[in-house]
Motif scaffolding. Sequence first.
Motif, PDB file in Angstrom:
ATOM      1  N   ALA A 134       0.931  -2.227  -6.378  1.00  0.00           N
ATOM      2  CA  ALA A 134       0.428  -0.998  -5.756  1.00  0.00           C
ATOM      3  C   ALA A 134      -1.067  -1.107  -5.483  1.00  0.00           C
ATOM      4  CB  ALA A 134       0.718   0.201  -6.658  1.00  0.00           C
ATOM      5  N   PHE A 135      -1.783  -1.719  -6.414  1.00  0.00           N
ATOM      6  CA  PHE A 135      -3.220  -1.940  -6.228  1.00  0.00           C
ATOM      7  C   PHE A 135      -3.477  -2.892  -5.056  1.00  0.00           C
ATOM      8  CE2 PHE A 135      -7.038  -4.482  -7.287  1.00  0.00           C
ATOM      9  CZ  PHE A 135      -7.989  -3.478  -7.242  1.00  0.00           C
ATOM     10  N   THR A 175      -2.858  -1.250  -1.758  1.00  0.00           N
ATOM     11  CA  THR A 175      -3.961  -0.347  -1.422  1.00  0.00           C
ATOM     12  C   THR A 175      -5.166  -1.131  -0.897  1.00  0.00           C
ATOM     13  OG1 THR A 175      -3.233   1.193  -3.145  1.00  0.00           O
ATOM     14  CG2 THR A 175      -5.468   1.452  -2.326  1.00  0.00           C
ATOM     15  N   LEU A 188      -5.080   1.849 -11.965  1.00  0.00           N
ATOM     16  CA  LEU A 188      -4.760   3.111 -11.297  1.00  0.00           C
ATOM     17  C   LEU A 188      -6.026   3.810 -10.823  1.00  0.00           C
ATOM     18  CD1 LEU A 188      -1.903   4.480 -13.600  1.00  0.00           C
ATOM     19  CD2 LEU A 188      -1.683   3.599 -11.274  1.00  0.00           C
ATOM     20  N   THR A 201      -7.171   2.028  -7.805  1.00  0.00           N
ATOM     21  CA  THR A 201      -6.286   2.336  -6.680  1.00  0.00           C
ATOM     22  C   THR A 201      -6.608   3.702  -6.085  1.00  0.00           C
ATOM     23  OG1 THR A 201      -4.533   1.015  -7.693  1.00  0.00           O
ATOM     24  CG2 THR A 201      -3.871   2.574  -5.991  1.00  0.00           C
ATOM     25  N   ASN A 219      -8.088   4.450  -2.347  1.00  0.00           N
ATOM     26  CA  ASN A 219      -7.388   5.347  -1.431  1.00  0.00           C
ATOM     27  C   ASN A 219      -8.294   6.461  -0.920  1.00  0.00           C
ATOM     28  OD1 ASN A 219      -4.492   4.801  -0.880  1.00  0.00           O
ATOM     29  ND2 ASN A 219      -4.350   4.693  -3.095  1.00  0.00           N
ATOM     30  N   ILE A 231       1.310   3.926   1.913  1.00  0.00           N
ATOM     31  CA  ILE A 231       0.895   3.312   0.651  1.00  0.00           C
ATOM     32  C   ILE A 231       0.221   4.346  -0.238  1.00  0.00           C
ATOM     33  CG2 ILE A 231      -0.478   1.488  -0.393  1.00  0.00           C
ATOM     34  CD1 ILE A 231       1.983   0.607   1.275  1.00  0.00           C
ATOM     35  N   THR A 236       1.368   5.163  -3.978  1.00  0.00           N
ATOM     36  CA  THR A 236       0.419   5.104  -5.087  1.00  0.00           C
ATOM     37  C   THR A 236       0.424   6.401  -5.884  1.00  0.00           C
ATOM     38  OG1 THR A 236      -0.995   3.603  -3.819  1.00  0.00           O
ATOM     39  CG2 THR A 236      -1.994   4.751  -5.676  1.00  0.00           C
ATOM     40  N   THR A 270       1.277   6.557  -9.794  1.00  0.00           N
ATOM     41  CA  THR A 270       0.299   7.088 -10.747  1.00  0.00           C
ATOM     42  C   THR A 270       0.910   8.177 -11.610  1.00  0.00           C
ATOM     43  OG1 THR A 270      -1.495   6.608  -9.172  1.00  0.00           O
ATOM     44  CG2 THR A 270      -1.983   8.134 -10.964  1.00  0.00           C
TER      45      THR A 270
END
Length: 331
Positions: free
Chosen positions: A122-123, A126, A212, A215, A219, A258, A262, A266
Amino acid sequence: MLEEPTNCSMCCCTTLNKILTLAFMVVLMFGILCGNSLTLAVVLGTKHFHTPQGYLKASLAVADMSVGILVVPLSVYAEIRLLLPDAPPGWTARDSQHTRFHPCILIGPVFAGCTLVSITTAFLLTIERSIAVLKPLHKDAVITRRRTCMLIVCSWTGSFFLALSPLIFSSEIALEYNACSRMCNYALGAAEFPSRAWHILLLFPAFDFTLLAGTVVTNIISFTTIRHHSKKRRRLAQAGCQSTSGPTFSDIKAAKTIGALTLVFTASFTPVAVFVVGNVTGKTWCNFSFFAFWILAASSCWNVIIYSVRDQKFRLRARRLLVFSKIKDSP
């Protein structure tokens, strides 16, 4: 040897609740398997998705599918055995330090490792989208398939090393089938909690919250840039001009997809990280642990839902695959 727990989570204290919990596990298992199988079929079977972003999505789908293949089925098997009148398997009441063969030795690190892979992916997704938004002219030079594949390998290697680190660096930490979470969890084999084991277990929430937070910040920067370019495009459109700089509409849409992914991750990962922090300070939080771990497991089927809602090309390709399979199966 661990004593038989005297407490249990609210969902598993009565026969009816145990049956409902088991039904939830079975439905979730099939949801994870079907959803991620569809994601892999779309991403790997469509040339349009053979991109760095597509490779990252495939890596995420493999990690999520591993949860559906290994982690959830073990919980289903254990709960079925615990419902039957005959004696349940011994490993459900003892940790891995007191059982010759304990399934949690495999399943525990797999769940932890795949969770860490999901957070890392996910990171990376991003970061990939932020580069496309912030530096659209340089994205093809910076984000290449080779670099993405190397990052995926590093993600899996680092995540599983971190997942195994409690067992490698501390003899006081074992794995057990927890009566509260109904999953394989890391546990303390000794009566007292050594400071070294305390620090090792805190690696998980520290890693989770660090990635997180990075990320979320990335974002926010990307969406701020998207908002700035959208305002600029509107001003130029009103003046009868066209903007040739800035991210494309497809890049903006992908960034929003995305971002939604995310946000869900999270929300799913945070309860478990909070539980681990509470657990190392001596709090049991039995009911909370069940919901925290199974909310995390349920996040393994969210990616296909988000792609289907946000990505029109993914939705159309998935629909064609499903329709084709129905036609093929029909007499």
